[in-house]
Write an enzyme that holds these catalytic residues in place. Structure first.
Site, short mmCIF file in Angstrom:
data_model
loop_
_atom_site.label_atom_id
_atom_site.label_comp_id
_atom_site.label_asym_id
_atom_site.label_seq_id
_atom_site.Cartn_x
_atom_site.Cartn_y
_atom_site.Cartn_z
N TRP B 321 -63.24 -28.25 46.16
CA TRP B 321 -63.00 -29.52 45.58
C TRP B 321 -64.18 -29.58 44.37
O TRP B 321 -63.59 -30.30 43.57
CB TRP B 321 -64.17 -30.34 46.93
CG TRP B 321 -64.58 -31.60 46.36
CD1 TRP B 321 -63.80 -32.79 46.68
CD2 TRP B 321 -65.74 -32.12 45.64
NE1 TRP B 321 -64.51 -33.87 46.16
CE2 TRP B 321 -65.74 -33.51 45.41
CE3 TRP B 321 -66.67 -31.47 44.92
CZ2 TRP B 321 -66.57 -34.13 44.56
CZ3 TRP B 321 -67.94 -32.19 44.18
CH2 TRP B 321 -67.43 -33.58 44.15
N HIS B 322 -64.81 -28.55 44.02
CA HIS B 322 -65.70 -28.55 42.86
C HIS B 322 -64.68 -28.28 41.88
O HIS B 322 -65.11 -28.57 40.54
CB HIS B 322 -67.14 -27.63 43.06
CG HIS B 322 -68.04 -28.30 43.63
ND1 HIS B 322 -68.12 -28.11 45.08
CD2 HIS B 322 -69.06 -28.96 43.29
CE1 HIS B 322 -69.15 -28.77 45.52
NE2 HIS B 322 -69.90 -29.24 44.54
N GLY B 323 -63.67 -27.57 41.93
CA GLY B 323 -62.76 -27.09 40.82
C GLY B 323 -61.86 -26.15 41.19
O GLY B 323 -61.96 -25.38 42.25
N PHE B 470 -65.89 -32.98 37.93
CA PHE B 470 -65.38 -32.53 39.30
C PHE B 470 -64.51 -33.66 39.64
O PHE B 470 -63.98 -33.91 40.62
CB PHE B 470 -66.35 -32.31 40.19
CG PHE B 470 -67.26 -30.77 39.92
CD1 PHE B 470 -66.53 -29.91 39.14
CD2 PHE B 470 -68.47 -31.08 39.74
CE1 PHE B 470 -67.19 -28.66 38.65
CE2 PHE B 470 -69.42 -29.78 39.59
CZ PHE B 470 -68.59 -28.80 38.89
#
Lengths: 300, 470
Positions: B321-323, B470
């Site tokens: 989800w963060h990247g 993000f």
């Protein structure tokens, strides 16, 4: 809402008070081994060197103390420009400082730059009147706004002042009479060859030229012997067209003012020896020692 | 328009003025208009994507509620979620998967052609898509009714303080508030205090650290282990101050408009173990993953093996989800390993003194941040190796490590200043946790201190908020 307004009011009063106090009195907290305050306290300096980091890194104060007659002191600020050097000299003279031999940094790039303060330490060293004078000079020559004003009067040097007991002790220990006591190592040829030059400039800046003329006139008026000194630069700088053109202009200016100067090539010093340099323009500890020994022999 | 720009200050002051002269029942309309204007200042073209996603999830939400069977409801749930996830995948993960699959094929000497596309992910997409999923899932679970007013729903999705980097507010807490927006002086003041703390964290701490941390992490081979250690330590402070600072400002702005929001951070560096850390760090995302990933997978109710698997999946997804990068995946994996090891070891940390537990947890979290921050896994591994084998407390090593802050002899003053202010944040949180002080004057003194410090030490030229990417 009233509570918020009260908080903002208290904050405004506190910030204003701190800023006023700082700008008026912070110079009393400056170092004892560098900057202008030790000179003012001393009152008389026989050999005063005013310049930029090139003087700080390139001149060995210990050697000069031992081999030059009388007291010596190196007053430097990073990127010190002629307009600021003039103001620094005037500031010292206003405080009654007497100087016999004045040695000024000859670095064409700072003389080609538009007037600007390149080292906030000057603000730490000076009273409010001097700060306003510098601000006026910047405003006259540049477009300035709230951000510049904020950086200049509000935020400059706050870190140093907040951590003064530690910062000042540590920084003062790296200076002796304005000269650096650090012993930076030299570079390798490969490292120096990889460094970029400083780009092109459109000739000397008018305000900087005016300041150089004013310094020379002031020196004559106050009976000071004045000499401009170009510290050695790494060999590639001396094949840089921009540097050479600006240097030629500076030399012509000094000739026209009948002022003496010592160029890098006037001193026997190997500008191709990489271990003598930290980068293209700053000498290493070895370079500093080698250069100062030769320079002292030719100083008028 | 970042939160700490003059244009945002003007925006918020004008909006507040208009907001409180507008009758209560119409205020949400003003907020909706402001939210879309705010989003358009970031990316005016992609506002259509936001609008399309909002329309589609509004429509599918109504269909879930109207469905006459669980099967039909599930159909509409998936019809709502999958396109939104598809867009998220397209914008955020497509290139990553194309590149990864090309590399995979190359390993087996198969022809691989990676056709990377230059797609820039719309700002806030990770946040607003999760809000949409949350909304649909809650209707499906019969926890809320579908919002009949499309514009109110559009406000829930686009609410301007939260759209760029969260918090991922749940519909059951936010939507009902929009119907009754009143001036609440206590909440207004709390919001102001939170905004001040948020700006302090961002401008006085995070912005001052970002250049140094970036310099060391981008070229770790140019610096010694001491610099690597300092950069890792400072990144843990930076990311906390940057993100929790953003959340404080976002929640605080909500409070100014009479809206309460969930707390997104709760003194995470005072956590006693990793599980505790995830209860306190980015709470809105952690609880989202718990409710919509971990629990639907079976949570911890189906034996140790399944629990370990569920922890692994949840944290890998959290990393992703963060990247779209292996470093984020590995970071998620490391946190999964921490949790799994803790589960298998039966919580051996619990036997230790509380302060020692806090220190150990902080070290573990900071070590994992290295993988989060580094551009590649190689860089992260080099950083770890450099810290272990080239760390030194010799004066020359410390000088070399500190010098990059400013490049001259002001570097130490710079570092000491930022560490001092980070300590104030830590001390404040420590006091709140262990010696809560209820006197209003005490809190006012802190607020004045933060305000004065912002004026005198704020770095207003720093980068945007980290989590906005993000």
């Amino acid at each position: 809402m009233k509570r918020i307004l009260r908080l903002l009011l208290i904050t405004g009063i506190l910030v204003t008070a701190i800023v006023i106090l700082k700008n008026n009195f912070a110079y009393k907290l400056t170092g004892t081994s560098y900057g202008m305050q030790p000179i003012i306290k001393e009152g008389y300096i026989k050999n005063l060197f005013i310049g930029s980091s090139m003087f700080r890194q390139g001149l060995d104060i210990n050697y000069m103390e031992g081999n030059l007659e009388g007291s010596s002191y190196i007053l430097t600020y990073n990127g010190n420009q002629p307009v600021l050097m003039l103001m620094e000299l005037e500031y010292l003279l206003d405080y009654g400082v007497r100087i016999e031999n004045l040695y000024m940094d000859l670095y064409p790039y700072t003389a080609a730059a538009p007037p600007w303060i390149s080292d906030n330490k000057i603000l730490l060293d000076t009273n409010l009147a001097m700060k306003i004078k510098i601000w006026d000079m910047i405003s006259e020559n540049n477009t300035v706004g709230i951000k510049e004003f904020y950086d200049f009067f509000v935020s400059a040097n706050n870190d140093y002042l907040l951590t003064y007991p530690i910062s000042n002790t540590l920084i003062s220990n790296t200076f002796y009479r304005g000269g650096s006591t650090l012993k930076p190592e030299g570079s390798t040829r490969k490292e120096l060859d990889a460094l970029q030059g400083f780009g092109t400039r459109e000739g000397l800046n008018e305000a900087q030229v005016g300041a150089i003329k004013a310094v020379i006139a002031l020196a004559k008026e106050k009976d000071m012997n004045i000499t401009y000194i170009e510290t050695p630069k790494y060999a590639t700088m001396f094949s840089d067209d921009t540097y050479l053109i600006l240097k030629k202009d500076m030399v012509q200016l000094l000739d026209s003012m009948e002022t003496s100067y010592i160029l890098a090539e006037d001193i026997p010093f190997d500008c191709k020896e990489a271990s003598y340099f930290q980068d293209l323009i700053h000498l290493s500890f070895d370079g500093r020692q080698a250069y100062t020994q030769e320079l002292v022999g030719v100083l008028p | 328009m970042t939160f700490y720009s003059f244009s945002f200050l003007e925006f918020i002051l004008v909006l507040l003025l208009l907001y409180y002269v507008t009758p209560g029942r119409h205020r949400w309309k003003l907020l909706l208009a402001a939210s879309y204007i705010f989003y358009m200042t970031w990316e005016w073209k992609l506002v259509l994507l936001l609008l399309a996603c909002t329309l589609w999830t509004y429509f599918t939400g109504m269909q879930i509620q109207a469905a006459d069977s669980r099967k039909a409801a599930k159909f509409w749930l998936l019809s709502g979620i999958l396109p939104v996830l598809g867009l998220l995948f397209l914008y955020k993960y497509l290139n990553f998967f194309l590149e990864a699959s090309a590399k995979f094929l190359t390993v087996f000497h198969l022809p691989a052609e990676s056709k990377m596309t230059a797609i820039l992910a719309p700002v806030g997409i990770s946040f607003y898509t999760f809000k949409m999923i949350s909304y649909l899932a809650e209707i499906y679970k019969d926890n809320i009714k579908a919002e009949s007013n499309f514009f109110l729903y559009a406000l829930y999705i686009s609410f301007f303080p939260q759209i760029i980097a969260g918090p991922i507010e749940r519909p059951d807490s936010l939507l009902p508030q929009f119907r009754n927006l009143q001036y609440n002086p206590v909440l207004f003041y709390q919001g102001f205090e939170l905004i001040v703390i948020g700006f302090f964290k961002k401008l006085v701490i995070a912005n001052r650290l970002s250049n140094y941390v970036d310099t060391i992490f981008q070229n770790p081979r140019d610096y010694n282990g001491t610099a690597g250690f300092l950069a890792a330590l400072l990144f843990s402070i930076l990311i906390y101050c940057d993100f929790s600072g953003y959340s404080d400002i976002a929640i605080g702005i909500g409070n100014l408009f009479g809206i309460t929001c969930i707390r997104n951070f709760d003194k995470p560096y005072l956590s006693k173990n990793i599980r505790d850390f995830w209860r306190r760090w980015h709470i809105s995302l952690s609880s989202w993953l718990r409710d919509y990933v971990f629990i639907p997978l079976g949570g911890s109710r189906k034996g140790t093996a399944v629990t370990l698997r569920n922890i692994g999946i949840t944290f890998i997804l959290s990393g992703l989800w963060h990247g779209a990068d292996w470093t984020f995946l590995l970071w998620g994996g490391i946190h999964a390993l921490y949790q799994q090891a803790s589960l298998l070891a039966g919580g051996i940390l619990h036997k230790l003194n509380e302060k020692i537990q806090i220190v150990i947890t902080y070290i573990l979290v900071t070590a994992a941040w290295i993988f989060f921050k580094a551009n590649t896994i190689d860089t992260a591994l080099y950083m770890v190796k450099n810290i272990i084998f080239n760390f030194s407390l010799r004066i020359e090593a410390i000088q070399a490590a500190v010098l990059p802050f400013t490049g001259d002899n002001t570097c130490l003053a710079y570092l000491l200043t930022v560490l001092l202010f980070a300590f104030f944040i830590f001390a404040k949180e420590w006091n709140e946790k262990y010696k809560p002080h209820k006197k209003a004057a005490f809190h006012m003194a802190w607020t004045v201190f933060f305000l004065v410090t912002i004026f005198l030490f704020g770095n207003f030229g720093g980068s945007s908020f980290l989590y906005a990417q993000f």
